[in-house]
Design a protein around this motif. Structure first.
Motif, PDB file in Angstrom:
ATOM      1  N   ARG A 159       0.843  -1.196   0.000  1.00  0.00           N
ATOM      2  CA  ARG A 159       0.000   0.000   0.000  1.00  0.00           C
ATOM      3  C   ARG A 159       0.880   1.247   0.000  1.00  0.00           C
ATOM      4  NH1 ARG A 159      -2.316  -3.696  -1.249  1.00  0.00           N
ATOM      5  NH2 ARG A 159      -4.147  -4.676  -0.320  1.00  0.00           N
ATOM      6  N   ILE A 160       0.485   2.242  -0.782  1.00  0.00           N
ATOM      7  CA  ILE A 160       1.304   3.431  -0.945  1.00  0.00           C
ATOM      8  C   ILE A 160       0.826   4.594  -0.088  1.00  0.00           C
ATOM      9  CG2 ILE A 160      -0.048   4.261  -2.918  1.00  0.00           C
ATOM     10  CD1 ILE A 160       2.492   5.316  -4.154  1.00  0.00           C
ATOM     11  N   ILE A 161      -0.481   4.646   0.226  1.00  0.00           N
ATOM     12  CA  ILE A 161      -1.051   5.746   1.000  1.00  0.00           C
ATOM     13  C   ILE A 161      -2.317   5.254   1.681  1.00  0.00           C
ATOM     14  CG2 ILE A 161      -2.489   6.681  -0.875  1.00  0.00           C
ATOM     15  CD1 ILE A 161      -1.650   9.504   0.092  1.00  0.00           C
ATOM     16  N   ASP A 162      -2.599   5.789   2.869  1.00  0.00           N
ATOM     17  CA  ASP A 162      -3.792   5.436   3.642  1.00  0.00           C
ATOM     18  C   ASP A 162      -4.637   6.698   3.776  1.00  0.00           C
ATOM     19  OD1 ASP A 162      -5.162   3.367   4.752  1.00  0.00           O
ATOM     20  OD2 ASP A 162      -3.979   3.227   6.575  1.00  0.00           O
ATOM     21  N   LEU A 163      -5.778   6.720   3.135  1.00  0.00           N
ATOM     22  CA  LEU A 163      -6.610   7.915   3.047  1.00  0.00           C
ATOM     23  C   LEU A 163      -7.659   7.960   4.138  1.00  0.00           C
ATOM     24  CD1 LEU A 163      -7.134   7.574  -0.786  1.00  0.00           C
ATOM     25  CD2 LEU A 163      -5.793   9.392   0.294  1.00  0.00           C
ATOM     26  N   SER A 164      -8.110   9.164   4.467  1.00  0.00           N
ATOM     27  CA  SER A 164      -9.249   9.293   5.370  1.00  0.00           C
ATOM     28  C   SER A 164     -10.498   8.775   4.669  1.00  0.00           C
ATOM     29  CB  SER A 164      -9.460  10.751   5.767  1.00  0.00           C
ATOM     30  OG  SER A 164      -9.875  11.516   4.636  1.00  0.00           O
ATOM     31  N   ARG A 165     -11.521   8.529   5.449  1.00  0.00           N
ATOM     32  CA  ARG A 165     -12.749   7.989   4.868  1.00  0.00           C
ATOM     33  C   ARG A 165     -13.361   8.958   3.858  1.00  0.00           C
ATOM     34  NH1 ARG A 165     -18.072   5.654   8.033  1.00  0.00           N
ATOM     35  NH2 ARG A 165     -19.224   5.092   6.163  1.00  0.00           N
ATOM     36  N   ARG A 166     -13.346  10.260   4.177  1.00  0.00           N
ATOM     37  CA  ARG A 166     -13.924  11.237   3.260  1.00  0.00           C
ATOM     38  C   ARG A 166     -13.147  11.271   1.949  1.00  0.00           C
ATOM     39  NH1 ARG A 166     -17.974  12.892   0.741  1.00  0.00           N
ATOM     40  NH2 ARG A 166     -18.125  15.136   0.297  1.00  0.00           N
ATOM     41  N   ALA A 167     -11.836  11.176   2.013  1.00  0.00           N
ATOM     42  CA  ALA A 167     -11.031  11.147   0.800  1.00  0.00           C
ATOM     43  C   ALA A 167     -11.371   9.922  -0.046  1.00  0.00           C
ATOM     44  CB  ALA A 167      -9.546  11.153   1.149  1.00  0.00           C
ATOM     45  N   ALA A 168     -11.550   8.775   0.619  1.00  0.00           N
ATOM     46  CA  ALA A 168     -11.908   7.554  -0.102  1.00  0.00           C
ATOM     47  C   ALA A 168     -13.264   7.701  -0.782  1.00  0.00           C
ATOM     48  CB  ALA A 168     -11.918   6.370   0.857  1.00  0.00           C
ATOM     49  N   GLN A 169     -14.195   8.353  -0.115  1.00  0.00           N
ATOM     50  CA  GLN A 169     -15.509   8.570  -0.708  1.00  0.00           C
ATOM     51  C   GLN A 169     -15.411   9.411  -1.970  1.00  0.00           C
ATOM     52  OE1 GLN A 169     -17.526  10.321   2.628  1.00  0.00           O
ATOM     53  NE2 GLN A 169     -18.270   8.349   3.417  1.00  0.00           N
ATOM     54  N   LEU A 170     -14.640  10.507  -1.897  1.00  0.00           N
ATOM     55  CA  LEU A 170     -14.540  11.402  -3.052  1.00  0.00           C
ATOM     56  C   LEU A 170     -13.823  10.740  -4.220  1.00  0.00           C
ATOM     57  CD1 LEU A 170     -13.718  14.824  -1.344  1.00  0.00           C
ATOM     58  CD2 LEU A 170     -15.913  13.993  -2.174  1.00  0.00           C
ATOM     59  N   LEU A 171     -12.908   9.835  -3.925  1.00  0.00           N
ATOM     60  CA  LEU A 171     -12.197   9.125  -4.991  1.00  0.00           C
ATOM     61  C   LEU A 171     -12.990   7.942  -5.528  1.00  0.00           C
ATOM     62  CD1 LEU A 171      -8.532   9.154  -3.650  1.00  0.00           C
ATOM     63  CD2 LEU A 171      -9.424  10.410  -5.614  1.00  0.00           C
ATOM     64  N   GLY A 172     -14.120   7.635  -4.910  1.00  0.00           N
ATOM     65  CA  GLY A 172     -14.940   6.525  -5.371  1.00  0.00           C
ATOM     66  C   GLY A 172     -14.375   5.168  -5.038  1.00  0.00           C
ATOM     67  N   MET A 173     -13.681   5.041  -3.886  1.00  0.00           N
ATOM     68  CA  MET A 173     -13.059   3.761  -3.525  1.00  0.00           C
ATOM     69  C   MET A 173     -13.476   3.262  -2.157  1.00  0.00           C
ATOM     70  SD  MET A 173      -9.198   4.908  -2.382  1.00  0.00           S
ATOM     71  CE  MET A 173      -9.092   3.591  -1.172  1.00  0.00           C
ATOM     72  N   GLU A 174     -14.463   3.904  -1.539  1.00  0.00           N
ATOM     73  CA  GLU A 174     -14.838   3.501  -0.182  1.00  0.00           C
ATOM     74  C   GLU A 174     -15.338   2.064  -0.145  1.00  0.00           C
ATOM     75  OE1 GLU A 174     -17.738   4.879   3.530  1.00  0.00           O
ATOM     76  OE2 GLU A 174     -18.176   5.529   1.490  1.00  0.00           O
ATOM     77  N   GLN A 175     -16.213   1.699  -1.060  1.00  0.00           N
ATOM     78  CA  GLN A 175     -16.792   0.360  -1.032  1.00  0.00           C
ATOM     79  C   GLN A 175     -15.759  -0.721  -1.345  1.00  0.00           C
ATOM     80  OE1 GLN A 175     -19.844  -0.318  -0.020  1.00  0.00           O
ATOM     81  NE2 GLN A 175     -20.322   1.856   0.284  1.00  0.00           N
ATOM     82  N   GLN A 176     -14.883  -0.447  -2.321  1.00  0.00           N
ATOM     83  CA  GLN A 176     -13.876  -1.443  -2.691  1.00  0.00           C
ATOM     84  C   GLN A 176     -12.800  -1.598  -1.630  1.00  0.00           C
ATOM     85  OE1 GLN A 176     -15.002   1.236  -4.398  1.00  0.00           O
ATOM     86  NE2 GLN A 176     -14.329   1.149  -6.524  1.00  0.00           N
ATOM     87  N   GLY A 177     -12.490  -0.514  -0.921  1.00  0.00           N
ATOM     88  CA  GLY A 177     -11.461  -0.576   0.110  1.00  0.00           C
ATOM     89  C   GLY A 177     -10.074  -0.207  -0.384  1.00  0.00           C
ATOM     90  N   THR A 178      -9.783  -0.467  -1.645  1.00  0.00           N
ATOM     91  CA  THR A 178      -8.490  -0.119  -2.232  1.00  0.00           C
ATOM     92  C   THR A 178      -8.719   0.449  -3.629  1.00  0.00           C
ATOM     93  OG1 THR A 178      -8.170  -2.342  -3.146  1.00  0.00           O
ATOM     94  CG2 THR A 178      -7.225  -1.901  -0.976  1.00  0.00           C
TER      95      THR A 178
END
Length: 363
Positions: A159-178
């Motif tokens: 893993r290269i970076i660990d994002l906050s939950r809000r960042a993951a949501q905006l990037l469209g990756m919250e559900q996938q996890g990565t």
């Protein structure tokens, strides 16, 4: 337990690094002794990846209140047998797999003394200065945001970076996890907020005020489904000190460091610059992005080719030539790999074979 405790490898992190999926290319373990001779030879030549950099030293501890955010880089540290070398790298631009974290660490201290808020655009990185601003682009959908680096991690392999939950949501990756991402430091903006953090670290501001939001963390989504779970992560602290307050009988008041003007955001009362939740849509090129494990990078073709041959028993290995600042490098890679889980499996084998600098990349 606070995330600002000493670095430790937890059972959860170990479980996150292991996989029961049997990689079809897996063969017998490579002989560590045979690789040792190769690596000793390669060490005599210029390497593409930077080695241990000199730690940025700060002055004696200040009288600032506990928990006050400061500028920190930190000393080299080891997690799970892998060494990490924090440094101020304002040319940083890499691809890899991103993960995210949130509910389990909400409102706890980060490695540089800030209070983690899963609803802010922040992230943890293994080596970049805290704070820094980086642009993170999802290479599958082209969504791109700016986040503030204020923590250490991730420590799951690959893993290269660990994002906050809000960042993951905006990037469209919250559900996938990565997600497959590109991480680029914003050099001028990072220098600006680093200067502001150094100034604030003199004891002018303390972070002892109540959090701005005390709403409980939800346990279910609007449709009744469970809240997506972030990847487990160990606790970490980084050696660093705040700058001392100005000395002298009549110290001149410090001039406020201006906030970045090229990135939308706000400056909090405690001096932190927080990027705004602005999503850009950028071109990421046609076709799916493929995942590889990069075992090493050499200036000598023979050394690179020997390592490529030794890794062939793990999976399809090849050389990827590249010019970096006028120097020819031969990057040794295994892949392509279909999923992050497959990449994790291969990365574990490549590291076990003696290549501790191996990492997952996306191209």
């Amino acid at each position: 337990m606070s995330r600002a405790n000493l670095v430790r490898r937890t059972a959860m992190a170990a479980a996150a690094n292991e996989s029961t999926w049997q990689f079809p290319w897996k063969a017998s373990a490579l002989a560590g002794a045979s690789l040792a001779g190769l690596l000793m030879t390669g060490c005599a030549h210029k390497q593409e990846a930077p080695g241990p950099a000199a730690t940025i030293k700060t002055q004696a501890p200040s009288t600032a209140g506990a928990g006050q955010p400061t500028y920190k880089v930190g000393n080299p540290y080891q997690i799970g047998g892998i060494w990490y070398y924090p440094r101020a790298d304002y040319d940083y631009d890499q691809t890899g797999i991103a993960s995210w974290y949130g509910p389990g660490f909400h409102q706890e201290r980060t490695a540089n003394g800030e209070t983690f808020d899963q609803n802010e655009l922040t992230a943890a990185h293994q080596t970049l200065p805290m704070p820094s601003l980086v642009r993170v682009t999802n290479l599958d959908n082209g969504r791109s945001i700016v986040v503030r680096i204020n923590d250490r991690g991730p420590f799951a392999a690959g893993r290269i970076i660990d994002l906050s939950r809000r960042a993951a949501q905006l990037l469209g990756m919250e559900q996938q996890g990565t997600a497959k991402v590109r991480v680029q430091i914003l050099a001028d903006e990072s220098r600006a907020i680093a200067a502001a953090a150094m100034q604030a670290g003199g004891g002018q501001v303390a972070l002892n005020a109540p959090p701005s939001s005390t709403a409980p963390v939800p346990t279910t989504m609007a449709d009744g489904s469970p809240v997506p779970k972030a990847a487990p992560r160990p606790s970490v602290t980084v050696q660093g000190q705040a700058l001392p307050p100005a000395q002298g009988p009549n110290p001149a008041p410090a001039r406020p460091v201006p906030a970045p003007t090229t990135v939308p955001g706000t400056t909090e009362p405690d001096g932190r610059f927080l990027p705004a939740p602005v999503v850009q849509q950028v071109a990421v090129g046609p076709g799916p992005k493929r995942i590889y494990v990069q075992a090493g990078s050499f200036t000598l073709f023979d050394n690179a080719n020997k390592l490529r041959a030794r890794l062939a028993s793990i999976g399809p290995s090849f050389l990827a030539p590249s010019m970096v600042n006028g120097t020819q490098f031969f990057r040794v890679r295994v892949g392509p790999l279909d999923t992050p889980e497959q990449a994790d499996q291969v990365l574990d084998q490549v590291v076990a074979a003696g290549n501790n600098g191996a990492r997952v990349i996306v191209e």
